[in-house]
Design a protein around this motif. Sequence first.
Motif, PDB file in Angstrom:
ATOM      1  N   ARG A 252       0.817  -1.216   0.000  1.00  0.00           N
ATOM      2  CA  ARG A 252       0.000   0.000   0.000  1.00  0.00           C
ATOM      3  C   ARG A 252       0.850   1.265   0.000  1.00  0.00           C
ATOM      4  NH1 ARG A 252      -3.934  -2.738   4.475  1.00  0.00           N
ATOM      5  NH2 ARG A 252      -5.319  -3.830   3.027  1.00  0.00           N
ATOM      6  N   CYS A 253       2.152   1.110  -0.229  1.00  0.00           N
ATOM      7  CA  CYS A 253       3.072   2.248  -0.317  1.00  0.00           C
ATOM      8  C   CYS A 253       3.090   3.078   0.970  1.00  0.00           C
ATOM      9  CB  CYS A 253       2.742   3.139  -1.509  1.00  0.00           C
ATOM     10  SG  CYS A 253       3.511   2.547  -3.046  1.00  0.00           S
ATOM     11  N   VAL A 254       3.011   2.401   2.112  1.00  0.00           N
ATOM     12  CA  VAL A 254       3.168   3.058   3.410  1.00  0.00           C
ATOM     13  C   VAL A 254       4.658   3.077   3.741  1.00  0.00           C
ATOM     14  CG1 VAL A 254       2.607   2.929   5.878  1.00  0.00           C
ATOM     15  CG2 VAL A 254       0.890   2.316   4.170  1.00  0.00           C
ATOM     16  N   PRO A 255       5.208   4.163   4.281  1.00  0.00           N
ATOM     17  CA  PRO A 255       6.648   4.227   4.550  1.00  0.00           C
ATOM     18  C   PRO A 255       7.120   3.132   5.505  1.00  0.00           C
ATOM     19  CG  PRO A 255       5.675   6.418   4.700  1.00  0.00           C
ATOM     20  CD  PRO A 255       4.529   5.444   4.597  1.00  0.00           C
ATOM     21  N   TYR A 256       8.324   2.641   5.240  1.00  0.00           N
ATOM     22  CA  TYR A 256       8.960   1.669   6.131  1.00  0.00           C
ATOM     23  C   TYR A 256      10.463   1.906   6.113  1.00  0.00           C
ATOM     24  CZ  TYR A 256       9.630  -0.742   1.643  1.00  0.00           C
ATOM     25  OH  TYR A 256       9.949  -1.040   0.335  1.00  0.00           O
ATOM     26  N   LEU A 257      11.086   1.610   7.230  1.00  0.00           N
ATOM     27  CA  LEU A 257      12.524   1.798   7.401  1.00  0.00           C
ATOM     28  C   LEU A 257      13.173   0.445   7.623  1.00  0.00           C
ATOM     29  CD1 LEU A 257      15.091   3.530   7.916  1.00  0.00           C
ATOM     30  CD2 LEU A 257      14.366   3.676  10.316  1.00  0.00           C
ATOM     31  N   SER A 265      14.333   0.108   2.174  1.00  0.00           N
ATOM     32  CA  SER A 265      13.502   1.120   2.823  1.00  0.00           C
ATOM     33  C   SER A 265      12.752   1.945   1.796  1.00  0.00           C
ATOM     34  CB  SER A 265      14.371   2.077   3.654  1.00  0.00           C
ATOM     35  OG  SER A 265      15.082   1.409   4.669  1.00  0.00           O
ATOM     36  N   CYS A 266      11.589   2.424   2.202  1.00  0.00           N
ATOM     37  CA  CYS A 266      10.880   3.492   1.486  1.00  0.00           C
ATOM     38  C   CYS A 266      10.608   4.536   2.557  1.00  0.00           C
ATOM     39  CB  CYS A 266       9.594   2.961   0.862  1.00  0.00           C
ATOM     40  SG  CYS A 266       8.761   4.176  -0.187  1.00  0.00           S
ATOM     41  N   TRP A 267      11.499   5.508   2.651  1.00  0.00           N
ATOM     42  CA  TRP A 267      11.579   6.340   3.850  1.00  0.00           C
ATOM     43  C   TRP A 267      11.875   7.788   3.484  1.00  0.00           C
ATOM     44  CZ3 TRP A 267      10.237   6.015   8.690  1.00  0.00           C
ATOM     45  CH2 TRP A 267      10.855   6.791   9.670  1.00  0.00           C
ATOM     46  N   GLU A 268      11.072   8.681   4.031  1.00  0.00           N
ATOM     47  CA  GLU A 268      11.227  10.119   3.800  1.00  0.00           C
ATOM     48  C   GLU A 268      11.295  10.438   2.306  1.00  0.00           C
ATOM     49  OE1 GLU A 268      14.574  11.272   6.247  1.00  0.00           O
ATOM     50  OE2 GLU A 268      13.266  11.524   8.000  1.00  0.00           O
ATOM     51  N   GLY A 269      10.412   9.794   1.551  1.00  0.00           N
ATOM     52  CA  GLY A 269      10.271  10.102   0.131  1.00  0.00           C
ATOM     53  C   GLY A 269      11.318   9.513  -0.772  1.00  0.00           C
ATOM     54  N   LYS A 270      12.111   8.551  -0.266  1.00  0.00           N
ATOM     55  CA  LYS A 270      13.140   7.906  -1.086  1.00  0.00           C
ATOM     56  C   LYS A 270      13.125   6.399  -0.850  1.00  0.00           C
ATOM     57  CE  LYS A 270      16.352  11.831  -1.308  1.00  0.00           C
ATOM     58  NZ  LYS A 270      15.456  12.800  -0.694  1.00  0.00           N
ATOM     59  N   GLU A 292      17.888   3.970  -4.484  1.00  0.00           N
ATOM     60  CA  GLU A 292      17.277   3.218  -5.589  1.00  0.00           C
ATOM     61  C   GLU A 292      16.333   4.091  -6.396  1.00  0.00           C
ATOM     62  OE1 GLU A 292      16.321  -1.288  -5.011  1.00  0.00           O
ATOM     63  OE2 GLU A 292      15.777  -0.266  -3.160  1.00  0.00           O
ATOM     64  N   ASP A 293      15.575   4.928  -5.701  1.00  0.00           N
ATOM     65  CA  ASP A 293      14.533   5.719  -6.366  1.00  0.00           C
ATOM     66  C   ASP A 293      14.300   6.985  -5.558  1.00  0.00           C
ATOM     67  OD1 ASP A 293      12.358   6.714  -7.719  1.00  0.00           O
ATOM     68  OD2 ASP A 293      11.238   4.830  -7.725  1.00  0.00           O
ATOM     69  N   ALA A 294      14.522   8.131  -6.191  1.00  0.00           N
ATOM     70  CA  ALA A 294      14.341   9.414  -5.502  1.00  0.00           C
ATOM     71  C   ALA A 294      12.882   9.848  -5.486  1.00  0.00           C
ATOM     72  CB  ALA A 294      15.201  10.495  -6.147  1.00  0.00           C
ATOM     73  N   GLN A 295      12.041   9.192  -6.277  1.00  0.00           N
ATOM     74  CA  GLN A 295      10.612   9.541  -6.320  1.00  0.00           C
ATOM     75  C   GLN A 295       9.774   8.264  -6.391  1.00  0.00           C
ATOM     76  OE1 GLN A 295      10.738  12.338  -9.732  1.00  0.00           O
ATOM     77  NE2 GLN A 295      10.147  13.922  -8.269  1.00  0.00           N
ATOM     78  N   PRO A 296       9.721   7.513  -5.287  1.00  0.00           N
ATOM     79  CA  PRO A 296       8.970   6.252  -5.301  1.00  0.00           C
ATOM     80  C   PRO A 296       7.468   6.476  -5.200  1.00  0.00           C
ATOM     81  CG  PRO A 296       9.818   6.649  -3.115  1.00  0.00           C
ATOM     82  CD  PRO A 296      10.334   7.774  -3.984  1.00  0.00           C
ATOM     83  N   CYS A 297       6.751   5.372  -5.283  1.00  0.00           N
ATOM     84  CA  CYS A 297       5.290   5.364  -5.115  1.00  0.00           C
ATOM     85  C   CYS A 297       4.596   6.230  -6.158  1.00  0.00           C
ATOM     86  CB  CYS A 297       4.895   5.768  -3.692  1.00  0.00           C
ATOM     87  SG  CYS A 297       5.514   4.631  -2.429  1.00  0.00           S
ATOM     88  N   THR A 298       5.052   6.113  -7.402  1.00  0.00           N
ATOM     89  CA  THR A 298       4.381   6.776  -8.507  1.00  0.00           C
ATOM     90  C   THR A 298       3.014   6.113  -8.723  1.00  0.00           C
ATOM     91  OG1 THR A 298       5.336   5.223 -10.082  1.00  0.00           O
ATOM     92  CG2 THR A 298       6.586   7.248  -9.633  1.00  0.00           C
ATOM     93  N   PRO A 299       2.129   6.733  -9.490  1.00  0.00           N
ATOM     94  CA  PRO A 299       0.841   6.088  -9.769  1.00  0.00           C
ATOM     95  C   PRO A 299       1.001   4.694 -10.370  1.00  0.00           C
ATOM     96  CG  PRO A 299       0.743   8.398 -10.390  1.00  0.00           C
ATOM     97  CD  PRO A 299       2.165   8.125 -10.000  1.00  0.00           C
ATOM     98  N   GLU A 300       1.992   4.528 -11.256  1.00  0.00           N
ATOM     99  CA  GLU A 300       2.208   3.207 -11.860  1.00  0.00           C
ATOM    100  C   GLU A 300       2.609   2.177 -10.808  1.00  0.00           C
ATOM    101  OE1 GLU A 300       3.527   6.027 -12.919  1.00  0.00           O
ATOM    102  OE2 GLU A 300       2.428   6.314 -14.813  1.00  0.00           O
ATOM    103  N   GLU A 301       3.515   2.590  -9.893  1.00  0.00           N
ATOM    104  CA  GLU A 301       3.956   1.666  -8.854  1.00  0.00           C
ATOM    105  C   GLU A 301       2.802   1.324  -7.907  1.00  0.00           C
ATOM    106  OE1 GLU A 301       7.501   1.156  -5.510  1.00  0.00           O
ATOM    107  OE2 GLU A 301       7.311   3.043  -6.614  1.00  0.00           O
ATOM    108  N   GLN A 302       1.964   2.301  -7.598  1.00  0.00           N
ATOM    109  CA  GLN A 302       0.820   2.032  -6.729  1.00  0.00           C
ATOM    110  C   GLN A 302      -0.140   1.030  -7.382  1.00  0.00           C
ATOM    111  OE1 GLN A 302      -0.977   5.425  -4.597  1.00  0.00           O
ATOM    112  NE2 GLN A 302       0.730   6.658  -5.321  1.00  0.00           N
ATOM    113  N   ILE A 303      -0.286   1.102  -8.696  1.00  0.00           N
ATOM    114  CA  ILE A 303      -1.124   0.134  -9.397  1.00  0.00           C
ATOM    115  C   ILE A 303      -0.490  -1.251  -9.322  1.00  0.00           C
ATOM    116  CG2 ILE A 303      -1.951  -0.595 -11.675  1.00  0.00           C
ATOM    117  CD1 ILE A 303      -2.356   2.400 -12.321  1.00  0.00           C
ATOM    118  N   MET A 304       0.819  -1.339  -9.610  1.00  0.00           N
ATOM    119  CA  MET A 304       1.504  -2.629  -9.593  1.00  0.00           C
ATOM    120  C   MET A 304       1.422  -3.289  -8.219  1.00  0.00           C
ATOM    121  SD  MET A 304       4.939  -1.943 -11.833  1.00  0.00           S
ATOM    122  CE  MET A 304       5.576  -3.573 -11.442  1.00  0.00           C
ATOM    123  N   LEU A 305       1.665  -2.516  -7.171  1.00  0.00           N
ATOM    124  CA  LEU A 305       1.642  -3.063  -5.820  1.00  0.00           C
ATOM    125  C   LEU A 305       0.211  -3.342  -5.360  1.00  0.00           C
ATOM    126  CD1 LEU A 305       4.370  -0.793  -4.179  1.00  0.00           C
ATOM    127  CD2 LEU A 305       4.586  -3.220  -4.757  1.00  0.00           C
ATOM    128  N   GLY A 306      -0.698  -2.428  -5.658  1.00  0.00           N
ATOM    129  CA  GLY A 306      -2.089  -2.599  -5.227  1.00  0.00           C
ATOM    130  C   GLY A 306      -2.757  -3.801  -5.852  1.00  0.00           C
TER     131      GLY A 306
END
Length: 360
Positions: A252-257, A265-270, A292-306
């Motif tokens: 669900r693209c919720v931050p994790y460390l 990690s997907c943390w503080e927008g990275k 790995e990614d300076a702008q994660p959780c794009t709409p495409e990624e949210q679709i893939m994960l969701g």
Amino acid sequence: MSGIGLYFHVPFCRRKCSYCNFYSAPATPEQMAAYTEAVCRNLRYYTSNTVVADTLYFGGGTPSLLAPEQLEQILACAAACFSIPPDAEITLEANPATLTPENLRRLRAAGVNRLSLGVQSLSDAQLRRLGRMHTAQEALDTVEAAAGAGFRNISCDVMLALPKQTPAELSETLEQMAQLPIQHISAYLLKIESGTPFARQHAEQECPDEDTAADLYLQTVRTLEQAGFRQYEISNFAKTGYESRHNCKYWRCVPYLGIGPSAHSCWEGKRFFVPSDTADFLAQPVQQAVLEDAQPCTPEEQIMLGMRLTEGIPAHWLAEKQTEVERFCRLGFLRRTDDRISMTPEGFLVSNTILAELLG
């Protein structure tokens, strides 16, 4: 899901299983003590008492090799560095061969309230092929001992499409598992990874073909649904209310460390990861973070994960792909429920192909 997740990668194993390509290695007691200190050092670096962490997850490797007092030390440090609510989900992955009734009682007293047990199969022949250290009976005894120690949230892993696995053998494992005092089952199709003993042994020659593997997967979905384990993600099944809260954060693209060698990690927008190097992790004052990614959780990624979840995604996310959606619905790969679109079990088997077309 208001809180973030904390993930700890414990890079220690007694020995490598035949199928495993996760980062792990044998360790001395001194290394495990140094690892505990390094984790706490990093927690203090990332500290933020205003941030709620409502799931903590010890993965690996074999986290159950850590002593209960070491886990207790890490949990105490996490509580000092983040706001951890009383109902936080605290998961420990464990190898049944590393647990005793006394050890389980101590883990529960230390604060662990969810166990994820690497059972994999209840066939002794399969367990030997997989390189597991426990027998089927030992796995069953461990689950019962965990329930006796007070664990009310227990998950078991099971592997599908193993070498020479038959529908009858899988059925026996699933039916036995469903009778245990557990609330969650993770069922994974075996993938032969390069560099593993299975790859060197050409184990794929003894594995079921793709069509048979698909049948085993659908058999698993049906059997577990009938036993009260609802599929909520491609490979995960739970009794009502026992879905993995931590893993759902990923989808669900919720931050994790993540802390520890090879942790992500997907943390503080990275999005970043720690190199798979235990010696470096132990030596550094703060773990290395490779972007790995300076702008994660794009709409495409949210679709893939969701779309990994059976709850799916809001239909309007695919507003421009309605023709494709309707075609996949007619084929039985997607379903539309109210204002949401989700995969069917058959769709999960070809999800990469479907997503490539929906996102193309």
